[in-house]
Design a protein around this motif. Structure first.
Motif, PDB file in Angstrom:
ATOM      1  N   VAL A 173       0.792  -0.988  -0.013  1.00  0.00           N
ATOM      2  CA  VAL A 173       0.037  -0.031  -0.132  1.00  0.00           C
ATOM      3  C   VAL A 173       0.937   1.219  -0.067  1.00  0.00           C
ATOM      4  O   VAL A 173       0.855   2.142  -0.915  1.00  0.00           O
ATOM      5  CB  VAL A 173      -1.027   0.059   1.160  1.00  0.00           C
ATOM      6  CG1 VAL A 173      -1.660   1.214   1.241  1.00  0.00           C
ATOM      7  CG2 VAL A 173      -1.902  -1.428   1.216  1.00  0.00           C
ATOM      8  N   LEU A 174       1.734   1.223   0.941  1.00  0.00           N
ATOM      9  CA  LEU A 174       2.844   2.345   0.890  1.00  0.00           C
ATOM     10  C   LEU A 174       3.580   2.623  -0.252  1.00  0.00           C
ATOM     11  O   LEU A 174       3.577   3.719  -0.761  1.00  0.00           O
ATOM     12  CB  LEU A 174       3.677   2.150   2.306  1.00  0.00           C
ATOM     13  CG  LEU A 174       4.795   3.396   2.501  1.00  0.00           C
ATOM     14  CD1 LEU A 174       3.784   4.583   2.933  1.00  0.00           C
ATOM     15  CD2 LEU A 174       5.598   3.108   3.606  1.00  0.00           C
ATOM     16  N   ASN A 175       3.955   1.549  -0.877  1.00  0.00           N
ATOM     17  CA  ASN A 175       4.687   1.448  -2.158  1.00  0.00           C
ATOM     18  C   ASN A 175       3.937   2.191  -3.210  1.00  0.00           C
ATOM     19  O   ASN A 175       4.383   3.011  -4.158  1.00  0.00           O
ATOM     20  CB  ASN A 175       5.151   0.202  -2.584  1.00  0.00           C
ATOM     21  CG  ASN A 175       6.540  -0.146  -3.268  1.00  0.00           C
ATOM     22  OD1 ASN A 175       7.697   0.830  -2.641  1.00  0.00           O
ATOM     23  ND2 ASN A 175       6.793  -1.003  -4.042  1.00  0.00           N
ATOM     24  N   SER A 176       2.598   1.643  -3.316  1.00  0.00           N
ATOM     25  CA  SER A 176       1.727   2.359  -4.276  1.00  0.00           C
ATOM     26  C   SER A 176       1.404   3.879  -4.208  1.00  0.00           C
ATOM     27  O   SER A 176       1.315   4.676  -5.203  1.00  0.00           O
ATOM     28  CB  SER A 176       0.325   1.524  -4.296  1.00  0.00           C
ATOM     29  OG  SER A 176       0.615   0.081  -4.509  1.00  0.00           O
ATOM     30  N   PHE A 177       1.447   4.193  -3.128  1.00  0.00           N
ATOM     31  CA  PHE A 177       1.180   5.546  -2.485  1.00  0.00           C
ATOM     32  C   PHE A 177       2.330   6.489  -2.955  1.00  0.00           C
ATOM     33  O   PHE A 177       2.172   7.558  -3.574  1.00  0.00           O
ATOM     34  CB  PHE A 177       0.935   5.764  -0.995  1.00  0.00           C
ATOM     35  CG  PHE A 177       0.678   7.061  -0.472  1.00  0.00           C
ATOM     36  CD1 PHE A 177      -0.624   7.816  -0.636  1.00  0.00           C
ATOM     37  CD2 PHE A 177       1.687   7.771  -0.147  1.00  0.00           C
ATOM     38  CE1 PHE A 177      -0.704   9.074  -0.336  1.00  0.00           C
ATOM     39  CE2 PHE A 177       1.552   9.265   0.320  1.00  0.00           C
ATOM     40  CZ  PHE A 177       0.125   9.685   0.166  1.00  0.00           C
ATOM     41  N   HIS A 178       3.637   5.916  -2.582  1.00  0.00           N
ATOM     42  CA  HIS A 178       4.958   6.520  -2.934  1.00  0.00           C
ATOM     43  C   HIS A 178       4.888   6.798  -4.393  1.00  0.00           C
ATOM     44  O   HIS A 178       5.583   7.774  -4.943  1.00  0.00           O
ATOM     45  CB  HIS A 178       6.097   5.836  -2.285  1.00  0.00           C
ATOM     46  CG  HIS A 178       5.932   6.247  -0.796  1.00  0.00           C
ATOM     47  ND1 HIS A 178       7.101   5.526   0.065  1.00  0.00           N
ATOM     48  CD2 HIS A 178       5.455   7.011   0.054  1.00  0.00           C
ATOM     49  CE1 HIS A 178       6.865   6.110   1.180  1.00  0.00           C
ATOM     50  NE2 HIS A 178       5.914   6.819   1.249  1.00  0.00           N
ATOM     51  N   LYS A 179       4.603   5.585  -5.277  1.00  0.00           N
ATOM     52  CA  LYS A 179       4.924   5.789  -6.607  1.00  0.00           C
ATOM     53  C   LYS A 179       4.092   6.975  -7.336  1.00  0.00           C
ATOM     54  O   LYS A 179       4.512   7.540  -8.144  1.00  0.00           O
ATOM     55  CB  LYS A 179       4.449   4.660  -7.305  1.00  0.00           C
ATOM     56  CG  LYS A 179       5.662   3.412  -7.194  1.00  0.00           C
ATOM     57  CD  LYS A 179       5.324   2.218  -7.820  1.00  0.00           C
ATOM     58  CE  LYS A 179       4.398   1.356  -7.364  1.00  0.00           C
ATOM     59  NZ  LYS A 179       4.300  -0.220  -7.946  1.00  0.00           N
ATOM     60  N   ARG A 180       2.748   7.160  -6.502  1.00  0.00           N
ATOM     61  CA  ARG A 180       2.021   8.228  -7.221  1.00  0.00           C
ATOM     62  C   ARG A 180       2.077   9.690  -6.706  1.00  0.00           C
ATOM     63  O   ARG A 180       1.983  10.546  -7.567  1.00  0.00           O
ATOM     64  CB  ARG A 180       0.535   7.998  -6.831  1.00  0.00           C
ATOM     65  CG  ARG A 180       0.000   6.645  -7.606  1.00  0.00           C
ATOM     66  CD  ARG A 180      -1.430   6.168  -6.926  1.00  0.00           C
ATOM     67  NE  ARG A 180      -2.021   5.355  -7.848  1.00  0.00           N
ATOM     68  CZ  ARG A 180      -1.936   4.051  -7.785  1.00  0.00           C
ATOM     69  NH1 ARG A 180      -1.124   3.508  -6.815  1.00  0.00           N
ATOM     70  NH2 ARG A 180      -2.633   3.119  -8.432  1.00  0.00           N
ATOM     71  N   PHE A 181       2.637   9.848  -5.694  1.00  0.00           N
ATOM     72  CA  PHE A 181       2.801  10.886  -4.857  1.00  0.00           C
ATOM     73  C   PHE A 181       3.800  11.497  -4.237  1.00  0.00           C
ATOM     74  O   PHE A 181       4.430  12.862  -4.093  1.00  0.00           O
ATOM     75  CB  PHE A 181       1.630  11.001  -3.697  1.00  0.00           C
ATOM     76  CG  PHE A 181       0.402  10.726  -3.976  1.00  0.00           C
ATOM     77  CD1 PHE A 181      -0.291  11.482  -4.927  1.00  0.00           C
ATOM     78  CD2 PHE A 181      -0.269   9.435  -3.851  1.00  0.00           C
ATOM     79  CE1 PHE A 181      -1.726  11.069  -5.255  1.00  0.00           C
ATOM     80  CE2 PHE A 181      -1.706   9.274  -4.041  1.00  0.00           C
ATOM     81  CZ  PHE A 181      -2.473   9.945  -4.924  1.00  0.00           C
ATOM     82  N   LEU A 182       4.978  10.850  -4.163  1.00  0.00           N
ATOM     83  CA  LEU A 182       6.515  11.253  -3.805  1.00  0.00           C
ATOM     84  C   LEU A 182       6.909  12.126  -4.626  1.00  0.00           C
ATOM     85  O   LEU A 182       7.090  11.971  -5.805  1.00  0.00           O
ATOM     86  CB  LEU A 182       7.163  10.009  -3.402  1.00  0.00           C
ATOM     87  CG  LEU A 182       7.333   9.586  -2.029  1.00  0.00           C
ATOM     88  CD1 LEU A 182       8.504   8.399  -1.859  1.00  0.00           C
ATOM     89  CD2 LEU A 182       7.341  10.806  -0.970  1.00  0.00           C
ATOM     90  N   ALA A 183       7.295  13.597  -4.185  1.00  0.00           N
ATOM     91  CA  ALA A 183       7.680  14.361  -4.980  1.00  0.00           C
ATOM     92  C   ALA A 183       9.384  14.163  -5.678  1.00  0.00           C
ATOM     93  O   ALA A 183       9.652  14.332  -6.753  1.00  0.00           O
ATOM     94  CB  ALA A 183       7.656  15.828  -4.496  1.00  0.00           C
ATOM     95  N   GLY A 184       9.991  13.846  -4.570  1.00  0.00           N
ATOM     96  CA  GLY A 184      11.420  13.475  -4.871  1.00  0.00           C
ATOM     97  C   GLY A 184      11.812  12.731  -6.079  1.00  0.00           C
ATOM     98  O   GLY A 184      12.477  13.147  -6.891  1.00  0.00           O
ATOM     99  N   PRO A 185      11.336  11.428  -6.015  1.00  0.00           N
ATOM    100  CA  PRO A 185      11.743  10.684  -7.376  1.00  0.00           C
ATOM    101  C   PRO A 185      11.217  11.073  -8.533  1.00  0.00           C
ATOM    102  O   PRO A 185      11.943  11.190  -9.588  1.00  0.00           O
ATOM    103  CB  PRO A 185      10.771   9.259  -6.882  1.00  0.00           C
ATOM    104  CG  PRO A 185      10.737   9.244  -5.319  1.00  0.00           C
ATOM    105  CD  PRO A 185      10.428  10.783  -4.992  1.00  0.00           C
ATOM    106  N   THR A 186      10.126  12.083  -8.528  1.00  0.00           N
ATOM    107  CA  THR A 186       9.448  12.401  -9.681  1.00  0.00           C
ATOM    108  C   THR A 186      10.454  13.541 -10.499  1.00  0.00           C
ATOM    109  O   THR A 186      10.874  13.362 -11.533  1.00  0.00           O
ATOM    110  CB  THR A 186       8.157  13.043  -9.629  1.00  0.00           C
ATOM    111  OG1 THR A 186       7.214  12.092  -9.161  1.00  0.00           O
ATOM    112  CG2 THR A 186       7.600  13.734 -10.896  1.00  0.00           C
TER     113      THR A 186
END
Length: 422
Positions: A173-186
Motif C-alpha cells: 500500500v505504501l509503495n503504491s502511494f509513494h509511486k503516485r505522490f512522492l515528489a522527490g523521485p518524480t
C-alpha cells in the motif's frame, strides 16, 4: 575518451560486507577503472574503507572517499538499529536515511565547489523512494541501479503469516502511494532522463509506467571472486543436496520450499542446507518439525562467507523462494559455483535465470507454486544428465554479470548523460 570527475553518493559501501554494502563497493571499484571517483558514504564504513585503501584493494589515486560526519540519528549497524531495520518500525530507519541524505547534500555542495565535478551518480541505497538531493547540483545526474518499485504478489500475502502479511501488505500500500505522490523521485527521474539505470526489467517497466522515462537495465549485483572451475556433480546413489540461503524474514518465504519438500516421494533421499537466520528461524524450524522433515533440514545459521560458498559448491540444486527482492546476491553466488537454480519467475530472478542454468516457477497461486516447485526438484533429482546440463550452464551464465561489463555499460551512460545535459 576522457576521464570524468564523478561524484558518487553511496551510503552503503563496504569492501568486506555483502548485500547493499557489497553492491556499493563493487560499483565504485568497477567505474573507477574509467573515471576519477569521489565517493560520499556513511561514516561507519570509514575504518573498513581506509583499511582496504591501505591494502590497495582499490588504488587511492582513482577513488577518494568522504564521510558524512556521524550524528546520533544516523544509522549504524548496532543491535537497536538492526532491530528497527527488520521490524515494522523500519520507517524510522527510512527517515534517518533521509536526514543523512540532507547532510550528504551539504557536503556535496562543498566538494563540488572544490573539485568541480562533471557528473553526479546516486548509487546506494537503490530504493526508488530515496533519490537524495544531489540531483539538484547543476551537472548531469545518473541514478541507479534502482529498485523497490515492484510489490509483493498479493495472492501470496496470506502465506507469509500474520506479522508477515501485515508488514508486506502495508508495504504494498505504501509503495503504491509513494509511486503516485512522492515528489522527490518524480523530480529526480526528470533530471536523470537519459541517465537512469533499472536493476531489473520489471523495474524498467515500472519506471516507464509511473514516470514516463525509459532506462537501461543493469543487474545491481556482480559475481563473487570465487568462481568455481567445475560445476556440481552428483554421484550415483548420492542423496540430493539442496541449499537455501538468506535472512530469515517472512518475505523470503522458506515455508513454500518446506511444503514442496514434504510432498516429495518418500523414496527420494534429500537433504536441505539452510543458511542464515533471523526473526522467523524458530517459527520455520517448528514448521519443518510439524511437516516431519526436520531431520533432513540442516540449520547452519550465518557461516563465514568462504564456508557458505564451499557449502553451496557441494550442493546439487540451489532454491530461492523470495517474494520480494531485486537480484539476490546468493543467486549469483550459486551460479558462480556451477549450481542450477530453481526460483520464482519474478523480480531479478527472471532476468538472470534462463532455461540453460535453472528453472523458473510461475507466480500464480501459493498452492500451485508449491506443487510446481516440488515437481521441478523431483525432475532434476531423477534426471542427472539434465541437472548437469544446467550446472554447466550456470558457470557459463555467470560470465554475463561481470563487473567489467557493468563498468563498460555505465561508462556509455555517463557520456550519454553528459551529451544530453548540454
Amino acid at each position: 575518451m576522457r576521464k570524468l570527475k564523478v561524484l558518487v553518493s553511496a551510503y552503503a559501501c563496504n569492501p568486506y560486507k555483502g548485500s547493499e554494502e557489497g553492491v556499493g563497493w563493487g560499483w565504485v571499484k568497477a567505474i573507477a577503472k574509467y573515471h576519477e571517483i569521489y565517493v560520499i558514504t556513511a561514516a561507519y564504513h570509514s575504518e573498513d574503507i581506509e583499511r582496504a585503501l591501505s591494502e590497495k584493494i582499490v588504488p587511492s589515486s582513482q577513488v577518494k572517499f568522504f564521510y558524512v560526519p556521524h550524528k546520533y540519528w544516523h544509522y549504524k549497524p548496532t543491535t537497536g538499529w538492526k532491530f528497527i531495520e527488520n521490524s515494522i518500525f523500519k520507517l524510522i530507519m527510512n527517515y534517518a536515511y533521509r536526514l543523512w541524505q540532507r547532510d550528504a547534500y551539504a557536503l556535496a555542495r562543498e566538494l563540488h565547489g572544490q573539485y568541480h565535478f562533471d557528473l553526479v551518480h546516486q548509487l546506494t541505497y537503490v530504493g526508488f523512494r530515496f533519490p537524495g538531493h544531489l540531483w539538484k547540483l547543476d551537472i548531469p545526474f545518473v541514478w541507479g541501479p534502482i529498485g523497490g518499485l515492484e510489490n509483493t504478489p498479493w495472492r501470496f500475502i496470506p502465506s507469509l503469516g500474520v506479522v508477515g502479511s501485515i508488514y508486506y501488505a502495508g508495504r504494498n500500500v505504501l509503495n503504491s502511494f509513494h509511486k503516485r505522490f512522492l515528489a522527490g523521485p518524480t523530480m529526480a527521474f526528470k533530471k536523470a532522463k537519459g541517465g537512469i539505470i533499472a536493476a531489473t526489467e520489471g523495474i524498467r517497466r515500472e519506471i516507464l509506467h509511473w514516470y514516463g522515462v525509459d532506462s537501461e537495465v543493469i543487474c545491481e549485483i556482480g559475481p563473487p571472486p570465487e568462481v568455481a572451475d567445475s560445476h556440481s556433480l552428483r554421484k550415483p546413489g548420492e542423496k540430493l543436496k539442496l541449499a537455501w540461503s538468506g535472512l530469515h524474514l517472512a518475505g523470503k518465504a522458506l515455508p513454500l520450499l518446506l511444503k514442496a519438500l514434504e510432498v516429495l516421494p518418500q523414496s527420494l533421499d534429500w537433504q536441505l542446507d539452510i543458511l542464515g537466520q533471523g526473526p522467523c528461524t524458530e517459527k520455520w524450524q517448528r514448521q519443518a518439525k510439524k511437516l516431519s522433515i526436520n531431520n533432513r533440514c540442516m540449520w547452519h545459521g550465518w557461516l563465514p562467507r568462504s564456508e557458505a560458498i564451499a557449502l553451496m559448491h557441494q550442493s546439487h540444486i540451489f532454491v530461492i523462494t523470495s517474494l520480494k527482492d531485486l537480484t539476490s546476491t546468493v543467486l549469483l553466488e550459486a551460479l558462480s559455483q556451477g549450481v542450477p537454480v530453481v526460483c520464482p519467475d519474478h523480480c531479478g530472478f527472471s532476468n538472470v535465470v534462463t532455461e540453460d542454468c535453472g528453472i523458473r516457477i510461475p507466480i500464480e497461486l501459493p498452492h500451485q507454486f508449491v506443487f510446481d516447485l516440488s515437481t521441478a526438484i523431483r525432475s532434476l533429482a531423477e534426471n542427472e544428465e539434465e541437472r548437469r546440463r544446467l550446472a554447466k550452464g550456470a558457470l557459463h551464465r555467470i560470465r554475463n554479470f561481470s563487473w567489467e561489463k557493468k563498468a563498460e555499460k555505465v561508462n556509455e551512460i555517463y557520456f550519454a548523460a553528459c551529451e544530453k545535459f548540454r
